[in-house]
Design a protein around this motif. Structure first.
Motif, short mmCIF file in Angstrom:
data_model
loop_
_atom_site.label_atom_id
_atom_site.label_comp_id
_atom_site.label_asym_id
_atom_site.label_seq_id
_atom_site.Cartn_x
_atom_site.Cartn_y
_atom_site.Cartn_z
N PRO A 1 0.84 -1.20 0.00
CA PRO A 1 0.00 0.00 0.00
C PRO A 1 0.88 1.25 0.00
CG PRO A 1 0.06 -0.97 2.22
CD PRO A 1 1.04 -1.74 1.34
N SER A 2 0.30 2.37 -0.43
CA SER A 2 0.92 3.65 -0.09
C SER A 2 0.21 4.08 1.21
CB SER A 2 0.79 4.65 -1.24
OG SER A 2 -0.49 4.63 -1.78
N GLY A 3 0.12 5.34 1.53
CA GLY A 3 -0.56 5.70 2.79
C GLY A 3 0.38 5.55 3.98
N ARG A 4 -0.20 5.76 5.17
CA ARG A 4 0.64 5.89 6.37
C ARG A 4 1.03 4.57 7.00
NH1 ARG A 4 -4.34 9.05 8.85
NH2 ARG A 4 -5.25 7.35 7.66
N THR A 5 0.15 3.57 6.93
CA THR A 5 0.29 2.38 7.78
C THR A 5 1.59 1.62 7.59
OG1 THR A 5 -2.11 2.15 7.85
CG2 THR A 5 -0.82 0.19 8.36
N ALA B 1 -3.68 -2.69 4.61
CA ALA B 1 -4.16 -1.72 5.60
C ALA B 1 -5.65 -1.56 5.37
CB ALA B 1 -3.45 -0.39 5.43
N SER B 2 -6.36 -1.00 6.34
CA SER B 2 -7.80 -0.80 6.20
C SER B 2 -8.12 0.68 6.19
CB SER B 2 -8.53 -1.46 7.38
OG SER B 2 -9.90 -1.07 7.40
N MET C 1 -0.60 -1.82 -4.92
CA MET C 1 -1.97 -2.36 -4.88
C MET C 1 -2.97 -1.50 -5.66
SD MET C 1 -3.29 -1.36 -1.01
CE MET C 1 -2.84 -2.85 -0.26
N ASP C 2 -2.67 -0.21 -5.83
CA ASP C 2 -3.66 0.66 -6.45
C ASP C 2 -3.02 1.99 -6.87
OD1 ASP C 2 -3.26 1.86 -4.00
OD2 ASP C 2 -5.28 1.55 -3.26
N HIS D 1 -12.23 0.21 3.33
CA HIS D 1 -11.67 -0.12 2.01
C HIS D 1 -10.30 -0.78 2.18
CE1 HIS D 1 -9.88 4.00 2.50
NE2 HIS D 1 -8.85 3.45 1.87
N LYS E 1 -7.87 3.58 13.79
CA LYS E 1 -8.15 2.24 13.25
C LYS E 1 -8.98 1.39 14.21
CE LYS E 1 -5.64 3.02 9.54
NZ LYS E 1 -6.23 3.34 8.26
N ASP F 1 -10.12 3.90 7.32
CA ASP F 1 -10.56 4.20 8.69
C ASP F 1 -12.07 4.03 8.85
OD1 ASP F 1 -7.97 5.10 8.77
OD2 ASP F 1 -8.47 7.21 9.15
N ALA G 1 -6.91 -1.73 -0.34
CA ALA G 1 -6.52 -1.16 -1.62
C ALA G 1 -7.61 -0.13 -1.93
CB ALA G 1 -6.30 -2.21 -2.69
N PHE G 2 -8.15 -0.08 -3.15
CA PHE G 2 -9.26 0.85 -3.38
C PHE G 2 -10.60 0.12 -3.47
CE2 PHE G 2 -6.70 4.58 -5.39
CZ PHE G 2 -6.65 5.24 -4.18
N ASN H 1 -8.33 9.33 2.55
CA ASN H 1 -7.04 9.55 1.87
C ASN H 1 -6.67 11.03 1.82
OD1 ASN H 1 -6.93 6.84 1.65
ND2 ASN H 1 -7.04 6.73 -0.56
#
Ligand SMILES: O=C(O)[C@H](O)[C@@H](O)[C@H](O)[C@H](O)COP(=O)(O)O
Length: 262
Positions: A39-43, A146-147, A69-70, A153, A221, A149, A155-156, A180
């Motif tokens: 994933p990208s994002g923080r997790t 990751a999920s 993933m997306d 979702h 989360k 919040d 991925a997307f 996001n």
């Protein structure tokens, strides 16, 4: 299968543990490419940081293949979708290059070790080719998950995603875009967050991964923690519950997400 979470003190501790698992599985594969679903994002950032620290210590990560993933997509002049410019801060491909590969490459160089160079991303003009490409390479060795919040979702994949979804184009719901938006300070208004993406499907994750690690960290989360730990199987109103149907799943949670007092 209902999952029992392993609770660790904080996201840094999770990062260290997951990096150890990745290194262990990479060793077992010897010289073969190791496909890491990302994933990208923080997790997952602490995982990527821990991998770069290992590269600085001389660990050879050159077999690592980053499988995103997306990503966000936009139509080109002919109406065909393409992923957004990797130079934009919210590009997932850009994140992979800047925040996953570049730090590992710099650390590898400092320790005189070979660096990884492969990043895969789905072609939004032919999304289904991604599953075929992953499958032809022997599948994802380990998928980091990751999920979202507030809508679950993964991925997307949006609430309502059918269980058999493969890589596909998706219209992003408001909740995903709001979640996001929190990651990118320049998104000052929801209208600035792109409304379309390309994503691996929930079935891509379950069918094509040898192992998955779902990470939940931070107070935001807690709902995801409650939903995922109470699920027996995939629930389409919280797509991250796909983790319950994956091979060799691990659920790693920090104290804040599990609401355990420090
Ligand atoms: O970022 C991505 O590549 C994914 O689209 C997304 O599913 C992400 O993993 C969740 O939104 C959680 O994001 P955070 O880790 O930032 O909370």
């Amino acid at each position: 299968m209902r999952l029992t979470p392993q609770i660790l003190p904080d996201r840094e501790a999770i990062g260290e543990v997951v990096a150890e698992i990745i290194l262990d599985r990479m060793s077992a594969k010897g010289d073969k490419p190791f496909l890491l679903g990302c994933p990208s994002g923080r997790t997952a950032v602490p995982v990527y940081d821990a991998l770069a620290r290992e590269a600085a210590r001389g660990r050879d990560l050159s077999n690592l293949v980053i499988v995103m993933m997306d990503d966000y997509v936009v139509p080109d002049e002919t109406g065909r979708y393409r992923v957004v410019d990797p130079d934009s801060s919210y590009s997932c491909l850009g994140f992979a290059l800047r925040d996953i590969l570049a730090p590992i490459a710099a650390a590898s160089e400092s320790s005189d070790t070979a660096a990884p160079s492969q990043v895969w991303t789905a072609d939004p003009a032919a999304p289904e080719d991604y599953d075929a490409r992953i499958s032809a390479a022997g599948g994802i060795d380990l998928f980091l998950l990751a999920s979202g919040d507030s809508d679950g979702h993964v991925a997307f994949n949006q609430p309502g995603t059918p269980r058999d979804a493969k890589t596909h184009i998706v219209t992003l719901g408001e909740a995903t875009r709001r979640d996001n938006m929190a990651t990118f300070p320049e998104f000052t208004h929801l209208d600035m967050v792109p409304g379309t993406g390309v994503t691996v499907g929930v079935d891509t994750i379950a069918w094509l991964s040898a192992e998955v690690v779902m990470i939940l960290s931070g107070e935001h989360k807690r709902e995801a923690f409650a939903r995922i730990t109470s699920a027996e199987a995939y629930e389409d109103d919280w797509p991250a519950t796909i983790v319950t149907e994956c091979r060799n799943p691990l659920l790693l949670v920090d104290r804040a997400a599990a609401a355990v007092p420090v």
